[in-house]
Write a protein that holds these residues in place. Structure first.
Motif, PDB file in Angstrom:
ATOM      1  N   VAL A 157     -13.439 -37.795 -39.822  1.00  0.00           N
ATOM      2  CA  VAL A 157     -14.226 -38.602 -38.598  1.00  0.00           C
ATOM      3  C   VAL A 157     -14.472 -40.048 -39.710  1.00  0.00           C
ATOM      4  O   VAL A 157     -14.825 -40.028 -40.639  1.00  0.00           O
ATOM      5  N   THR A 158     -14.195 -41.110 -38.869  1.00  0.00           N
ATOM      6  CA  THR A 158     -14.278 -42.523 -39.462  1.00  0.00           C
ATOM      7  C   THR A 158     -15.205 -43.329 -38.274  1.00  0.00           C
ATOM      8  O   THR A 158     -15.030 -43.006 -37.122  1.00  0.00           O
ATOM      9  N   LEU A 159     -16.332 -43.593 -38.939  1.00  0.00           N
ATOM     10  CA  LEU A 159     -16.972 -44.576 -38.095  1.00  0.00           C
ATOM     11  C   LEU A 159     -16.858 -45.911 -38.545  1.00  0.00           C
ATOM     12  O   LEU A 159     -16.883 -46.636 -39.379  1.00  0.00           O
ATOM     13  N   GLY A 160     -16.302 -46.757 -37.376  1.00  0.00           N
ATOM     14  CA  GLY A 160     -15.974 -48.157 -37.573  1.00  0.00           C
ATOM     15  C   GLY A 160     -16.828 -49.088 -36.603  1.00  0.00           C
ATOM     16  O   GLY A 160     -17.209 -48.516 -35.488  1.00  0.00           O
ATOM     17  N   GLY A 161     -16.544 -50.218 -36.875  1.00  0.00           N
ATOM     18  CA  GLY A 161     -17.180 -51.177 -36.169  1.00  0.00           C
ATOM     19  C   GLY A 161     -16.393 -52.596 -36.459  1.00  0.00           C
ATOM     20  O   GLY A 161     -15.809 -52.809 -37.527  1.00  0.00           O
ATOM     21  N   SER A 162     -16.622 -53.499 -35.415  1.00  0.00           N
ATOM     22  CA  SER A 162     -16.109 -54.847 -35.758  1.00  0.00           C
ATOM     23  C   SER A 162     -16.739 -55.950 -34.907  1.00  0.00           C
ATOM     24  O   SER A 162     -17.471 -55.519 -33.865  1.00  0.00           O
ATOM     25  N   VAL A 163     -17.098 -57.177 -35.391  1.00  0.00           N
ATOM     26  CA  VAL A 163     -17.524 -58.286 -34.758  1.00  0.00           C
ATOM     27  C   VAL A 163     -16.662 -59.490 -34.840  1.00  0.00           C
ATOM     28  O   VAL A 163     -16.214 -59.973 -35.738  1.00  0.00           O
ATOM     29  N   ALA A 164     -16.318 -59.990 -33.679  1.00  0.00           N
ATOM     30  CA  ALA A 164     -15.437 -61.023 -33.525  1.00  0.00           C
ATOM     31  C   ALA A 164     -16.080 -62.344 -32.527  1.00  0.00           C
ATOM     32  O   ALA A 164     -16.626 -62.012 -31.988  1.00  0.00           O
ATOM     33  N   ASN A 165     -15.646 -63.345 -33.003  1.00  0.00           N
ATOM     34  CA  ASN A 165     -16.069 -64.836 -32.558  1.00  0.00           C
ATOM     35  C   ASN A 165     -14.529 -65.587 -32.321  1.00  0.00           C
ATOM     36  O   ASN A 165     -13.976 -66.196 -33.323  1.00  0.00           O
ATOM     37  N   ALA A 166     -14.224 -65.763 -31.103  1.00  0.00           N
ATOM     38  CA  ALA A 166     -12.926 -66.362 -30.817  1.00  0.00           C
ATOM     39  C   ALA A 166     -13.356 -67.806 -29.836  1.00  0.00           C
ATOM     40  O   ALA A 166     -13.633 -67.208 -28.764  1.00  0.00           O
ATOM     41  N   SER A 167     -13.382 -68.915 -30.545  1.00  0.00           N
ATOM     42  CA  SER A 167     -13.695 -70.137 -29.611  1.00  0.00           C
ATOM     43  C   SER A 167     -15.042 -70.012 -29.091  1.00  0.00           C
ATOM     44  O   SER A 167     -14.869 -70.280 -27.664  1.00  0.00           O
ATOM     45  N   GLY A 168     -15.805 -69.521 -29.528  1.00  0.00           N
ATOM     46  CA  GLY A 168     -17.373 -69.418 -28.950  1.00  0.00           C
ATOM     47  C   GLY A 168     -17.600 -67.874 -28.194  1.00  0.00           C
ATOM     48  O   GLY A 168     -18.641 -67.925 -27.632  1.00  0.00           O
ATOM     49  N   VAL A 169     -16.667 -67.272 -27.846  1.00  0.00           N
ATOM     50  CA  VAL A 169     -16.696 -65.908 -27.325  1.00  0.00           C
ATOM     51  C   VAL A 169     -17.049 -64.701 -28.327  1.00  0.00           C
ATOM     52  O   VAL A 169     -15.889 -64.687 -29.026  1.00  0.00           O
ATOM     53  N   LYS A 170     -17.968 -64.165 -28.302  1.00  0.00           N
ATOM     54  CA  LYS A 170     -18.237 -63.141 -29.286  1.00  0.00           C
ATOM     55  C   LYS A 170     -18.170 -61.770 -28.562  1.00  0.00           C
ATOM     56  O   LYS A 170     -18.381 -61.892 -27.414  1.00  0.00           O
ATOM     57  N   SER A 171     -17.677 -61.080 -29.529  1.00  0.00           N
ATOM     58  CA  SER A 171     -17.438 -59.544 -29.259  1.00  0.00           C
ATOM     59  C   SER A 171     -17.605 -58.574 -30.160  1.00  0.00           C
ATOM     60  O   SER A 171     -17.866 -59.036 -31.308  1.00  0.00           O
ATOM     61  N   TRP A 172     -18.027 -57.264 -29.746  1.00  0.00           N
ATOM     62  CA  TRP A 172     -18.313 -56.386 -30.750  1.00  0.00           C
ATOM     63  C   TRP A 172     -17.760 -55.010 -30.348  1.00  0.00           C
ATOM     64  O   TRP A 172     -17.899 -54.863 -29.195  1.00  0.00           O
ATOM     65  N   SER A 173     -17.530 -54.168 -31.335  1.00  0.00           N
ATOM     66  CA  SER A 173     -17.252 -52.664 -30.917  1.00  0.00           C
ATOM     67  C   SER A 173     -17.892 -51.937 -31.878  1.00  0.00           C
ATOM     68  O   SER A 173     -17.840 -52.189 -33.286  1.00  0.00           O
ATOM     69  N   PHE A 174     -18.202 -50.546 -31.671  1.00  0.00           N
ATOM     70  CA  PHE A 174     -18.661 -49.497 -32.595  1.00  0.00           C
ATOM     71  C   PHE A 174     -18.726 -48.330 -32.228  1.00  0.00           C
ATOM     72  O   PHE A 174     -18.712 -47.797 -31.041  1.00  0.00           O
ATOM     73  N   GLY A 175     -18.322 -47.345 -33.149  1.00  0.00           N
ATOM     74  CA  GLY A 175     -17.993 -45.662 -32.717  1.00  0.00           C
ATOM     75  C   GLY A 175     -17.070 -45.264 -33.680  1.00  0.00           C
ATOM     76  O   GLY A 175     -16.519 -45.571 -34.570  1.00  0.00           O
ATOM     77  N   PRO A 176     -17.050 -43.735 -33.501  1.00  0.00           N
ATOM     78  CA  PRO A 176     -16.396 -42.979 -34.296  1.00  0.00           C
ATOM     79  C   PRO A 176     -14.929 -42.595 -33.834  1.00  0.00           C
ATOM     80  O   PRO A 176     -14.867 -42.833 -32.461  1.00  0.00           O
ATOM     81  N   SER A 177     -14.277 -42.106 -34.597  1.00  0.00           N
ATOM     82  CA  SER A 177     -12.782 -41.909 -34.285  1.00  0.00           C
ATOM     83  C   SER A 177     -12.387 -40.417 -35.024  1.00  0.00           C
ATOM     84  O   SER A 177     -13.063 -40.517 -36.216  1.00  0.00           O
ATOM     85  N   VAL A 178     -11.676 -39.673 -34.391  1.00  0.00           N
ATOM     86  CA  VAL A 178     -11.363 -38.489 -34.933  1.00  0.00           C
ATOM     87  C   VAL A 178     -10.150 -38.304 -35.138  1.00  0.00           C
ATOM     88  O   VAL A 178      -9.336 -38.453 -34.274  1.00  0.00           O
ATOM     89  N   SER A 179      -9.475 -37.896 -36.196  1.00  0.00           N
ATOM     90  CA  SER A 179      -8.185 -37.526 -36.721  1.00  0.00           C
ATOM     91  C   SER A 179      -8.019 -36.062 -36.695  1.00  0.00           C
ATOM     92  O   SER A 179      -8.666 -35.288 -37.709  1.00  0.00           O
ATOM     93  N   LEU A 180      -6.833 -35.513 -36.123  1.00  0.00           N
ATOM     94  CA  LEU A 180      -6.596 -33.977 -36.132  1.00  0.00           C
ATOM     95  C   LEU A 180      -5.378 -33.885 -36.794  1.00  0.00           C
ATOM     96  O   LEU A 180      -4.380 -34.369 -35.974  1.00  0.00           O
ATOM     97  N   PRO A 181      -5.161 -33.397 -38.068  1.00  0.00           N
ATOM     98  CA  PRO A 181      -3.784 -33.342 -38.730  1.00  0.00           C
ATOM     99  C   PRO A 181      -3.145 -32.001 -38.035  1.00  0.00           C
ATOM    100  O   PRO A 181      -3.304 -30.868 -38.067  1.00  0.00           O
ATOM    101  N   LEU A 182      -2.320 -32.050 -37.022  1.00  0.00           N
ATOM    102  CA  LEU A 182      -1.624 -30.958 -36.001  1.00  0.00           C
ATOM    103  C   LEU A 182      -0.232 -30.655 -36.417  1.00  0.00           C
ATOM    104  O   LEU A 182      -0.210 -29.644 -36.775  1.00  0.00           O
ATOM    105  N   LEU A 183       0.537 -31.662 -36.399  1.00  0.00           N
ATOM    106  CA  LEU A 183       1.948 -31.306 -36.616  1.00  0.00           C
ATOM    107  C   LEU A 183       2.352 -31.376 -37.892  1.00  0.00           C
ATOM    108  O   LEU A 183       3.418 -30.565 -38.305  1.00  0.00           O
TER     109      LEU A 183
END
Length: 450
Positions: free
Chosen positions: A305-331
Protein backbone atom coordinates in the motif's frame (compact mmCIF):
# COMPACT_ATOMS: atom_id res chain seq x y z
CA UNK A 1 -18.62 7.03 5.40
CA UNK A 2 -17.94 3.58 4.05
CA UNK A 3 -15.38 4.92 1.56
CA UNK A 4 -13.48 6.57 4.42
CA UNK A 5 -13.40 3.27 6.29
CA UNK A 6 -11.96 1.58 3.23
CA UNK A 7 -9.25 4.22 3.02
CA UNK A 8 -8.36 3.89 6.71
CA UNK A 9 -8.38 0.10 6.71
CA UNK A 10 -4.82 -0.33 5.36
CA UNK A 11 -3.54 2.10 7.99
CA UNK A 12 -5.15 0.10 10.76
CA UNK A 13 -3.78 -3.15 9.36
CA UNK A 14 -0.30 -1.65 9.06
CA UNK A 15 -0.38 -0.54 12.69
CA UNK A 16 -1.12 -4.06 13.90
CA UNK A 17 1.07 -6.15 11.59
CA UNK A 18 4.35 -7.71 12.73
CA UNK A 19 7.21 -8.13 10.29
CA UNK A 20 6.91 -11.32 8.26
CA UNK A 21 9.73 -13.83 8.04
CA UNK A 22 11.77 -15.50 10.79
CA UNK A 23 13.06 -13.47 13.75
CA UNK A 24 16.80 -14.00 14.12
CA UNK A 25 18.14 -15.93 17.08
CA UNK A 26 21.61 -17.38 17.39
CA UNK A 27 21.36 -21.07 16.49
CA UNK A 28 22.42 -23.53 19.20
CA UNK A 29 25.93 -24.88 18.77
CA UNK A 30 27.54 -27.71 20.72
CA UNK A 31 30.87 -26.66 22.24
CA UNK A 32 33.11 -28.57 24.62
CA UNK A 33 33.60 -26.98 28.07
CA UNK A 34 37.36 -26.61 27.53
CA UNK A 35 40.01 -26.69 24.81
CA UNK A 36 42.25 -29.72 24.46
CA UNK A 37 45.44 -28.52 26.15
CA UNK A 38 43.81 -25.20 27.08
CA UNK A 39 44.77 -23.09 30.08
CA UNK A 40 42.32 -21.75 32.63
CA UNK A 41 38.64 -20.83 32.56
CA UNK A 42 36.72 -18.17 30.65
CA UNK A 43 38.51 -14.93 29.75
CA UNK A 44 37.19 -11.43 29.27
CA UNK A 45 37.09 -9.65 25.93
CA UNK A 46 40.57 -9.71 24.41
CA UNK A 47 40.17 -7.22 21.55
CA UNK A 48 42.14 -4.45 23.26
CA UNK A 49 45.05 -6.62 24.43
CA UNK A 50 48.28 -5.44 22.75
CA UNK A 51 49.98 -8.79 23.15
CA UNK A 52 52.83 -8.06 20.72
CA UNK A 53 54.34 -5.79 23.39
CA UNK A 54 55.13 -8.92 25.41
CA UNK A 55 57.95 -9.61 22.94
CA UNK A 56 59.67 -6.52 24.41
CA UNK A 57 60.94 -5.41 21.01
CA UNK A 58 60.67 -1.60 20.61
CA UNK A 59 61.03 -1.67 16.83
CA UNK A 60 58.29 -4.28 16.48
CA UNK A 61 55.98 -2.16 18.64
CA UNK A 62 56.70 0.84 16.43
CA UNK A 63 56.01 -1.09 13.24
CA UNK A 64 52.70 -2.44 14.56
CA UNK A 65 51.55 0.99 15.71
CA UNK A 66 52.40 2.58 12.39
CA UNK A 67 51.17 -0.23 10.20
CA UNK A 68 47.72 -0.66 11.74
CA UNK A 69 46.99 2.94 10.75
CA UNK A 70 48.22 2.80 7.16
CA UNK A 71 48.10 -0.82 5.94
CA UNK A 72 46.16 -1.11 2.70
CA UNK A 73 44.16 -4.14 3.80
CA UNK A 74 43.02 -2.29 6.91
CA UNK A 75 42.16 0.81 4.85
CA UNK A 76 40.11 -1.36 2.49
CA UNK A 77 38.17 -2.80 5.43
CA UNK A 78 37.46 0.72 6.70
CA UNK A 79 36.16 1.68 3.25
CA UNK A 80 33.83 -1.32 3.38
CA UNK A 81 32.41 0.04 6.64
CA UNK A 82 31.71 3.37 4.96
CA UNK A 83 29.84 1.52 2.19
CA UNK A 84 27.80 -0.47 4.71
CA UNK A 85 26.91 2.75 6.57
CA UNK A 86 25.72 4.31 3.31
CA UNK A 87 23.59 1.26 2.54
CA UNK A 88 22.05 1.47 6.01
CA UNK A 89 21.14 5.13 5.49
CA UNK A 90 19.22 4.14 2.35
CA UNK A 91 16.87 1.91 4.37
CA UNK A 92 14.00 2.66 6.75
CA UNK A 93 12.34 6.04 6.22
CA UNK A 94 14.53 6.83 3.24
CA UNK A 95 13.39 3.63 1.56
CA UNK A 96 9.70 4.30 2.30
CA UNK A 97 9.63 7.90 1.09
CA UNK A 98 9.79 9.19 -2.46
CA UNK A 99 8.76 12.44 -4.08
CA UNK A 100 9.67 15.13 -6.52
CA UNK A 101 9.14 18.78 -7.27
CA UNK A 102 9.02 20.34 -10.73
CA UNK A 103 8.49 23.84 -12.09
CA UNK A 104 8.38 25.37 -15.57
CA UNK A 105 7.78 28.75 -17.22
CA UNK A 106 7.09 28.87 -20.97
CA UNK A 107 6.83 31.82 -23.35
CA UNK A 108 4.59 31.35 -26.38
CA UNK A 109 3.10 33.39 -29.15
CA UNK A 110 2.23 33.46 -32.85
CA UNK A 111 0.84 35.48 -35.77
CA UNK A 112 -2.67 35.33 -34.39
CA UNK A 113 -1.82 35.18 -30.72
CA UNK A 114 -0.13 37.66 -28.46
CA UNK A 115 3.03 36.65 -26.74
CA UNK A 116 2.41 35.37 -23.23
CA UNK A 117 3.82 33.37 -20.38
CA UNK A 118 2.63 30.12 -18.87
CA UNK A 119 3.98 28.72 -15.60
CA UNK A 120 3.33 25.50 -13.73
CA UNK A 121 4.63 23.76 -10.61
CA UNK A 122 4.01 20.35 -9.11
CA UNK A 123 4.94 18.78 -5.78
CA UNK A 124 4.30 15.07 -5.26
CA UNK A 125 5.16 12.62 -2.49
CA UNK A 126 4.59 8.92 -1.83
CA UNK A 127 4.89 6.91 1.37
CA UNK A 128 5.04 3.12 1.27
CA UNK A 129 3.16 1.71 4.24
CA UNK A 130 5.30 -1.07 5.70
CA UNK A 131 2.32 -3.34 6.32
CA UNK A 132 4.26 -6.61 6.46
CA UNK A 133 7.65 -5.37 7.67
CA UNK A 134 9.59 -5.71 4.43
CA UNK A 135 11.22 -2.31 4.94
CA UNK A 136 11.95 -3.12 8.59
CA UNK A 137 13.55 -6.42 7.60
CA UNK A 138 15.63 -4.65 4.93
CA UNK A 139 16.93 -2.21 7.54
CA UNK A 140 17.61 -5.08 9.93
CA UNK A 141 19.69 -6.77 7.21
CA UNK A 142 21.61 -3.55 6.53
CA UNK A 143 22.38 -3.14 10.23
CA UNK A 144 23.70 -6.71 10.34
CA UNK A 145 25.81 -6.02 7.24
CA UNK A 146 27.30 -3.00 8.99
CA UNK A 147 28.14 -5.10 12.03
CA UNK A 148 29.79 -7.67 9.75
CA UNK A 149 31.86 -4.89 8.15
CA UNK A 150 33.10 -3.78 11.59
CA UNK A 151 33.99 -7.37 12.44
CA UNK A 152 35.73 -7.78 9.09
CA UNK A 153 37.92 -4.78 9.97
CA UNK A 154 39.02 -6.55 13.13
CA UNK A 155 39.64 -9.73 11.14
CA UNK A 156 41.78 -7.74 8.70
CA UNK A 157 43.80 -6.35 11.60
CA UNK A 158 44.48 -9.82 12.96
CA UNK A 159 45.46 -11.15 9.54
CA UNK A 160 47.80 -8.20 9.07
CA UNK A 161 49.34 -8.77 12.50
CA UNK A 162 49.93 -12.43 11.70
CA UNK A 163 51.78 -11.54 8.49
CA UNK A 164 53.84 -8.81 10.12
CA UNK A 165 54.90 -10.93 13.11
CA UNK A 166 55.88 -13.80 10.82
CA UNK A 167 57.93 -11.56 8.50
CA UNK A 168 59.61 -9.72 11.36
CA UNK A 169 60.42 -12.92 13.26
CA UNK A 170 61.84 -14.55 10.11
CA UNK A 171 63.93 -11.46 9.31
CA UNK A 172 65.50 -11.56 12.77
CA UNK A 173 65.99 -15.33 12.49
CA UNK A 174 67.92 -14.98 9.22
CA UNK A 175 70.05 -12.28 10.80
CA UNK A 176 70.86 -14.79 13.53
CA UNK A 177 71.56 -17.44 10.88
CA UNK A 178 74.00 -15.02 9.23
CA UNK A 179 75.77 -14.56 12.56
CA UNK A 180 75.98 -18.33 13.01
CA UNK A 181 77.33 -18.76 9.48
CA UNK A 182 80.08 -16.15 10.02
CA UNK A 183 80.96 -17.67 13.41
CA UNK A 184 81.18 -21.12 11.85
CA UNK A 185 83.34 -19.76 9.03
CA UNK A 186 85.76 -18.35 11.62
CA UNK A 187 85.96 -21.75 13.34
CA UNK A 188 86.52 -23.54 10.05
CA UNK A 189 89.26 -21.12 9.06
CA UNK A 190 91.05 -22.11 12.24
CA UNK A 191 90.64 -25.77 11.29
CA UNK A 192 91.97 -25.03 7.78
CA UNK A 193 94.99 -23.17 9.21
CA UNK A 194 95.78 -26.07 11.55
CA UNK A 195 95.45 -28.54 8.68
CA UNK A 196 97.79 -26.51 6.46
CA UNK A 197 100.31 -26.32 9.26
CA UNK A 198 100.10 -30.09 9.67
CA UNK A 199 100.43 -30.53 5.92
CA UNK A 200 103.59 -28.44 5.83
CA UNK A 201 104.93 -30.52 8.67
CA UNK A 202 104.04 -33.75 6.85
CA UNK A 203 101.36 -34.71 9.41
CA UNK A 204 98.39 -34.18 7.05
CA UNK A 205 97.61 -34.87 3.44
CA UNK A 206 96.56 -32.64 0.59
CA UNK A 207 93.17 -34.36 0.80
CA UNK A 208 92.85 -33.16 4.39
CA UNK A 209 93.48 -29.59 3.29
CA UNK A 210 90.90 -29.88 0.48
CA UNK A 211 88.28 -31.28 2.86
CA UNK A 212 88.83 -28.49 5.38
CA UNK A 213 88.59 -25.92 2.58
CA UNK A 214 85.38 -27.50 1.26
CA UNK A 215 83.73 -27.30 4.68
CA UNK A 216 84.66 -23.62 4.94
CA UNK A 217 83.24 -22.94 1.47
CA UNK A 218 80.00 -24.70 2.42
CA UNK A 219 79.46 -22.30 5.32
CA UNK A 220 80.31 -19.34 3.07
CA UNK A 221 77.66 -20.51 0.59
CA UNK A 222 74.97 -20.19 3.27
CA UNK A 223 75.61 -16.46 3.66
CA UNK A 224 74.03 -15.28 0.37
CA UNK A 225 70.96 -17.45 0.97
CA UNK A 226 70.46 -16.14 4.51
CA UNK A 227 70.97 -12.57 3.31
CA UNK A 228 68.47 -13.02 0.49
CA UNK A 229 65.88 -14.39 2.94
CA UNK A 230 66.51 -11.51 5.33
CA UNK A 231 66.01 -8.97 2.55
CA UNK A 232 62.87 -10.73 1.31
CA UNK A 233 61.26 -10.55 4.75
CA UNK A 234 62.18 -6.89 5.20
CA UNK A 235 60.66 -6.14 1.79
CA UNK A 236 57.52 -8.01 2.87
CA UNK A 237 57.33 -5.87 6.02
CA UNK A 238 57.63 -2.70 3.94
CA UNK A 239 54.79 -3.89 1.71
CA UNK A 240 52.62 -4.59 4.74
CA UNK A 241 53.40 -1.12 6.07
CA UNK A 242 52.72 0.48 2.69
CA UNK A 243 56.13 2.17 2.90
CA UNK A 244 59.32 2.27 0.80
CA UNK A 245 61.72 -0.53 1.74
CA UNK A 246 64.99 1.44 1.78
CA UNK A 247 64.72 3.19 5.17
CA UNK A 248 63.34 0.09 6.86
CA UNK A 249 66.10 -2.11 5.40
CA UNK A 250 68.76 0.28 6.68
CA UNK A 251 67.23 0.21 10.14
CA UNK A 252 66.82 -3.56 10.25
CA UNK A 253 70.44 -4.02 9.13
CA UNK A 254 71.53 -2.41 12.37
CA UNK A 255 70.64 -5.71 13.98
CA UNK A 256 68.37 -6.87 16.74
CA UNK A 257 67.67 -9.88 18.89
CA UNK A 258 65.45 -12.67 17.56
CA UNK A 259 61.98 -12.83 19.05
CA UNK A 260 61.70 -14.92 22.18
CA UNK A 261 58.57 -16.71 23.33
CA UNK A 262 56.76 -14.81 26.12
CA UNK A 263 54.77 -16.47 28.91
CA UNK A 264 51.57 -18.48 29.00
CA UNK A 265 48.64 -17.47 26.79
CA UNK A 266 45.18 -17.49 28.42
CA UNK A 267 43.07 -19.41 25.90
CA UNK A 268 39.76 -19.28 27.74
CA UNK A 269 37.04 -21.74 26.74
CA UNK A 270 35.48 -22.45 23.32
CA UNK A 271 32.37 -20.40 24.13
CA UNK A 272 34.59 -17.30 24.41
CA UNK A 273 35.30 -17.49 20.69
CA UNK A 274 31.69 -16.58 19.88
CA UNK A 275 32.43 -13.20 21.46
CA UNK A 276 36.18 -12.71 20.92
CA UNK A 277 36.80 -13.98 17.37
CA UNK A 278 35.81 -11.26 14.87
CA UNK A 279 35.56 -13.70 11.95
CA UNK A 280 33.04 -15.76 13.95
CA UNK A 281 31.05 -12.64 14.82
CA UNK A 282 31.15 -11.54 11.17
CA UNK A 283 29.81 -14.93 10.05
CA UNK A 284 26.99 -14.63 12.57
CA UNK A 285 26.18 -11.08 11.44
CA UNK A 286 26.02 -12.35 7.85
CA UNK A 287 23.64 -15.09 9.02
CA UNK A 288 21.50 -12.45 10.72
CA UNK A 289 21.40 -10.40 7.49
CA UNK A 290 20.53 -13.45 5.39
CA UNK A 291 17.70 -14.36 7.80
CA UNK A 292 16.27 -10.83 7.61
CA UNK A 293 16.32 -10.94 3.82
CA UNK A 294 14.02 -13.97 3.95
CA UNK A 295 11.50 -11.58 5.51
CA UNK A 296 12.10 -9.03 2.74
CA UNK A 297 11.45 -11.66 0.07
CA UNK A 298 8.32 -12.85 1.91
CA UNK A 299 6.95 -9.31 2.13
CA UNK A 300 7.49 -8.89 -1.62
CA UNK A 301 4.91 -11.65 -2.18
CA UNK A 302 2.20 -9.75 -0.26
CA UNK A 303 0.13 -6.68 -1.17
CA UNK A 304 1.72 -3.27 -0.79
CA UNK A 305 0.00 0.00 0.00
CA UNK A 306 1.34 3.40 -1.01
CA UNK A 307 -0.09 6.64 0.33
CA UNK A 308 0.48 9.38 -2.23
CA UNK A 309 -0.47 12.93 -2.88
CA UNK A 310 0.34 15.87 -5.14
CA UNK A 311 -0.23 19.59 -5.38
CA UNK A 312 -0.15 21.37 -8.73
CA UNK A 313 -0.41 24.96 -9.93
CA UNK A 314 -0.75 25.51 -13.68
CA UNK A 315 -1.20 29.13 -14.81
CA UNK A 316 -3.03 30.01 -11.63
CA UNK A 317 -5.25 26.91 -11.63
CA UNK A 318 -4.55 24.94 -8.46
CA UNK A 319 -5.31 21.28 -7.93
CA UNK A 320 -4.45 18.55 -5.48
CA UNK A 321 -4.90 14.83 -4.98
CA UNK A 322 -4.41 12.45 -2.05
CA UNK A 323 -5.13 8.81 -1.36
CA UNK A 324 -3.83 5.26 -1.06
CA UNK A 325 -3.04 2.83 -3.83
CA UNK A 326 -2.79 -0.93 -3.50
CA UNK A 327 -0.52 -3.19 -5.52
CA UNK A 328 -1.23 -6.92 -5.67
CA UNK A 329 1.52 -9.18 -7.07
CA UNK A 330 -0.64 -11.74 -8.85
CA UNK A 331 0.97 -13.04 -12.01
CA UNK A 332 4.56 -13.09 -10.71
CA UNK A 333 3.92 -15.15 -7.58
CA UNK A 334 5.96 -18.01 -8.98
CA UNK A 335 9.02 -15.82 -9.49
CA UNK A 336 8.61 -14.20 -6.08
CA UNK A 337 8.26 -17.59 -4.38
CA UNK A 338 11.43 -18.75 -6.11
CA UNK A 339 13.23 -15.61 -4.94
CA UNK A 340 12.07 -16.26 -1.37
CA UNK A 341 13.23 -19.88 -1.53
CA UNK A 342 16.61 -18.69 -2.78
CA UNK A 343 16.88 -16.39 0.27
CA UNK A 344 15.97 -19.30 2.54
CA UNK A 345 18.73 -21.38 0.94
CA UNK A 346 21.17 -18.49 1.31
CA UNK A 347 20.29 -18.22 5.01
CA UNK A 348 20.93 -21.93 5.42
CA UNK A 349 24.30 -21.55 3.71
CA UNK A 350 25.11 -18.63 6.01
CA UNK A 351 24.28 -20.77 9.04
CA UNK A 352 26.57 -23.52 7.80
CA UNK A 353 29.32 -20.94 7.20
CA UNK A 354 28.90 -19.66 10.76
CA UNK A 355 29.05 -23.16 12.22
CA UNK A 356 32.15 -23.82 10.12
CA UNK A 357 33.73 -20.61 11.44
CA UNK A 358 33.04 -21.70 15.02
CA UNK A 359 34.47 -25.17 14.44
CA UNK A 360 37.48 -23.74 12.65
CA UNK A 361 38.14 -21.25 15.44
CA UNK A 362 38.13 -24.01 18.06
CA UNK A 363 40.51 -26.03 15.91
CA UNK A 364 42.79 -23.02 15.44
CA UNK A 365 43.18 -22.54 19.18
CA UNK A 366 43.82 -26.21 19.90
CA UNK A 367 46.34 -26.57 17.07
CA UNK A 368 48.22 -23.40 18.04
CA UNK A 369 48.27 -24.47 21.71
CA UNK A 370 49.64 -27.89 20.79
CA UNK A 371 52.24 -26.44 18.42
CA UNK A 372 53.39 -23.90 20.99
CA UNK A 373 53.83 -26.57 23.65
CA UNK A 374 55.75 -28.93 21.37
CA UNK A 375 57.98 -26.30 19.77
CA UNK A 376 58.87 -24.91 23.17
CA UNK A 377 60.00 -28.39 24.19
CA UNK A 378 61.88 -28.81 20.89
CA UNK A 379 63.66 -25.48 21.40
CA UNK A 380 64.83 -26.52 24.88
CA UNK A 381 66.10 -29.87 23.61
CA UNK A 382 67.92 -28.31 20.67
CA UNK A 383 69.49 -25.66 22.90
CA UNK A 384 70.92 -28.47 25.02
CA UNK A 385 72.12 -30.30 21.91
CA UNK A 386 73.81 -27.16 20.57
CA UNK A 387 75.56 -26.60 23.90
CA UNK A 388 76.74 -30.23 23.97
CA UNK A 389 78.03 -30.02 20.41
CA UNK A 390 79.83 -26.81 21.33
CA UNK A 391 81.71 -28.67 24.06
CA UNK A 392 82.38 -31.57 21.71
CA UNK A 393 83.75 -29.23 19.02
CA UNK A 394 86.13 -27.52 21.46
CA UNK A 395 87.47 -30.91 22.54
CA UNK A 396 87.72 -32.16 18.93
CA UNK A 397 89.71 -29.07 17.90
CA UNK A 398 92.14 -29.49 20.76
CA UNK A 399 92.54 -33.20 20.10
CA UNK A 400 93.07 -32.60 16.40
CA UNK A 401 95.69 -29.96 17.13
CA UNK A 402 97.49 -32.47 19.36
CA UNK A 403 97.07 -35.33 16.89
CA UNK A 404 94.70 -37.30 19.14
CA UNK A 405 91.80 -37.39 16.67
CA UNK A 406 91.37 -37.46 12.90
CA UNK A 407 90.35 -34.57 10.68
CA UNK A 408 87.22 -36.45 9.62
CA UNK A 409 86.06 -36.66 13.24
CA UNK A 410 86.66 -32.95 13.69
CA UNK A 411 84.83 -32.03 10.49
CA UNK A 412 81.90 -34.26 11.39
CA UNK A 413 81.63 -32.64 14.84
CA UNK A 414 81.86 -29.20 13.23
CA UNK A 415 79.00 -30.00 10.85
CA UNK A 416 76.88 -31.33 13.71
CA UNK A 417 77.55 -28.24 15.83
CA UNK A 418 76.55 -25.86 13.01
CA UNK A 419 73.41 -27.87 12.22
CA UNK A 420 72.40 -27.93 15.90
CA UNK A 421 72.90 -24.16 16.22
CA UNK A 422 70.74 -23.44 13.17
CA UNK A 423 68.08 -25.93 14.26
CA UNK A 424 67.92 -24.42 17.74
CA UNK A 425 67.54 -20.92 16.30
CA UNK A 426 64.83 -22.13 13.91
CA UNK A 427 62.93 -23.86 16.73
CA UNK A 428 63.07 -20.70 18.85
CA UNK A 429 61.73 -18.68 15.91
CA UNK A 430 58.92 -21.15 15.31
CA UNK A 431 57.93 -21.17 18.99
CA UNK A 432 57.86 -17.35 19.05
CA UNK A 433 55.58 -17.31 16.00
CA UNK A 434 53.31 -20.03 17.39
CA UNK A 435 52.84 -17.87 20.49
CA UNK A 436 51.52 -15.09 18.22
CA UNK A 437 49.39 -17.60 16.31
CA UNK A 438 47.73 -18.68 19.55
CA UNK A 439 47.03 -15.06 20.53
CA UNK A 440 45.41 -14.41 17.16
CA UNK A 441 43.45 -17.67 17.31
CA UNK A 442 41.77 -16.47 20.52
CA UNK A 443 40.89 -13.12 18.91
CA UNK A 444 43.30 -11.09 21.04
CA UNK A 445 44.44 -7.73 19.68
CA UNK A 446 41.69 -7.27 17.10
CA UNK A 447 40.96 -3.78 18.36
CA UNK A 448 37.66 -2.04 18.98
CA UNK A 449 35.27 -1.43 16.05
CA UNK A 450 35.71 1.96 14.36
Amino acid sequence: MRSKALILAPLLVAAGCAAVGPDYRQPPVALTPAFVGGTGGPVAALASREWWRDYRDPLLNELVGRGLAQALTVQSARAAIAGAEANLRATGVNEALSGSASASRDRSGGSQKATGYRSSSTLSADVVLDMFGGIRRDREAAQADLQAAHDDLQTARLAWLAELIAAYADARYYQQALTLAHRTMATRRQTLDITRTKFEAGAATELDVAQAQALLDTAAADVPNDLAQFNANVFAIATLLNEPAGPLLARMQQGGAPLRTPGTVPTGVPADLLRNRPDVRSAEASLHAATARVGVATADMLPSVTLGGSVANASGVKSWSFGPSVSLPLLNQGALAAARDAKIAAARQAEIAWRSAVTGAVGDVQLAQSNLTQFRARRVALDRAAASYGTALSLAQENYRNGATSLLDLLDTDRSKYSADVSAASAANTAAQEWATLQIATGAGAGSPD
